[in-house]
Scaffold this motif. Structure first.
Motif, PDB file in Angstrom:
ATOM      1  N   ILE A  63       0.875  -1.181   0.000  1.00  0.00           N
ATOM      2  CA  ILE A  63       0.000   0.000   0.000  1.00  0.00           C
ATOM      3  C   ILE A  63       0.906   1.222   0.000  1.00  0.00           C
ATOM      4  CG2 ILE A  63      -1.962  -1.096   1.154  1.00  0.00           C
ATOM      5  CD1 ILE A  63      -0.997   0.205   3.783  1.00  0.00           C
ATOM      6  N   ALA A  64       0.339   2.342  -0.394  1.00  0.00           N
ATOM      7  CA  ALA A  64       1.135   3.569  -0.480  1.00  0.00           C
ATOM      8  C   ALA A  64       1.628   4.000   0.896  1.00  0.00           C
ATOM      9  CB  ALA A  64       0.301   4.685  -1.097  1.00  0.00           C
ATOM     10  N   GLN A  65       2.825   4.519   0.925  1.00  0.00           N
ATOM     11  CA  GLN A  65       3.351   5.097   2.155  1.00  0.00           C
ATOM     12  C   GLN A  65       2.474   6.293   2.516  1.00  0.00           C
ATOM     13  OE1 GLN A  65       7.601   5.685   2.337  1.00  0.00           O
ATOM     14  NE2 GLN A  65       7.348   7.555   3.535  1.00  0.00           N
ATOM     15  N   PRO A  66       2.126   6.452   3.786  1.00  0.00           N
ATOM     16  CA  PRO A  66       1.252   7.567   4.157  1.00  0.00           C
ATOM     17  C   PRO A  66       1.930   8.924   3.960  1.00  0.00           C
ATOM     18  CG  PRO A  66       2.092   6.475   6.115  1.00  0.00           C
ATOM     19  CD  PRO A  66       2.514   5.646   4.936  1.00  0.00           C
ATOM     20  N   THR A  67       1.128   9.881   3.545  1.00  0.00           N
ATOM     21  CA  THR A  67       1.630  11.251   3.406  1.00  0.00           C
ATOM     22  C   THR A  67       1.668  11.903   4.785  1.00  0.00           C
ATOM     23  OG1 THR A  67      -0.580  12.179   3.147  1.00  0.00           O
ATOM     24  CG2 THR A  67       0.544  11.432   1.125  1.00  0.00           C
TER      25      THR A  67
END
Length: 108
Positions: free
Chosen positions: A42-46
């Motif tokens: 999953i995308a790394q959190p902003t």
């Protein structure tokens, strides 16, 4: 302000993932904590996503503090069983209630 570790754990949980030291590492070079590596699917959190977990993270950390304080304050299992054997359940409940009242969860 809550720890980045707690916020990342909450982000992962919200995305049906769990913390895994081989998939994420945090670092602090003196300017604050940051995500050094990320290999989840999953995308790394902003930064904004991480910031959105501040309140939940503060609550989780406060609850963990209460639970840690309770665990340290309770008599040992041996002493608790001894209390039940010699004095009965009602007396044991009084001992336990003292700790629960000292470190209430509802304050969180």
């Amino acid at each position: 302000m809550s720890m980045l570790y707690t916020k990342v754990k909450l982000y992962l949980k919200a995305n049906s993932k769990t913390w895994n030291d081989t998939k994420v590492s945090l670092q602090n070079d003196g300017d604050g904590d940051y995500i050094k590596s990320w290999s989840y699917d999953i995308a790394q959190p902003t930064a904004d996503q991480i910031a959105s977990y501040e309140t939940a993270s503060n609550t989780a950390e406060a609850l963990q503090t209460v639970l840690n304080n309770r665990a340290n304050d309770y008599p040992s299992i041996k002493d608790q069983l001894d209390k039940i054997y010699h004095s009965g359940i009602d007396e044991w409940k009084k001992v336990i209630k003292t700790t629960k009242d000292k470190y209430p969860k509802w304050v969180i």
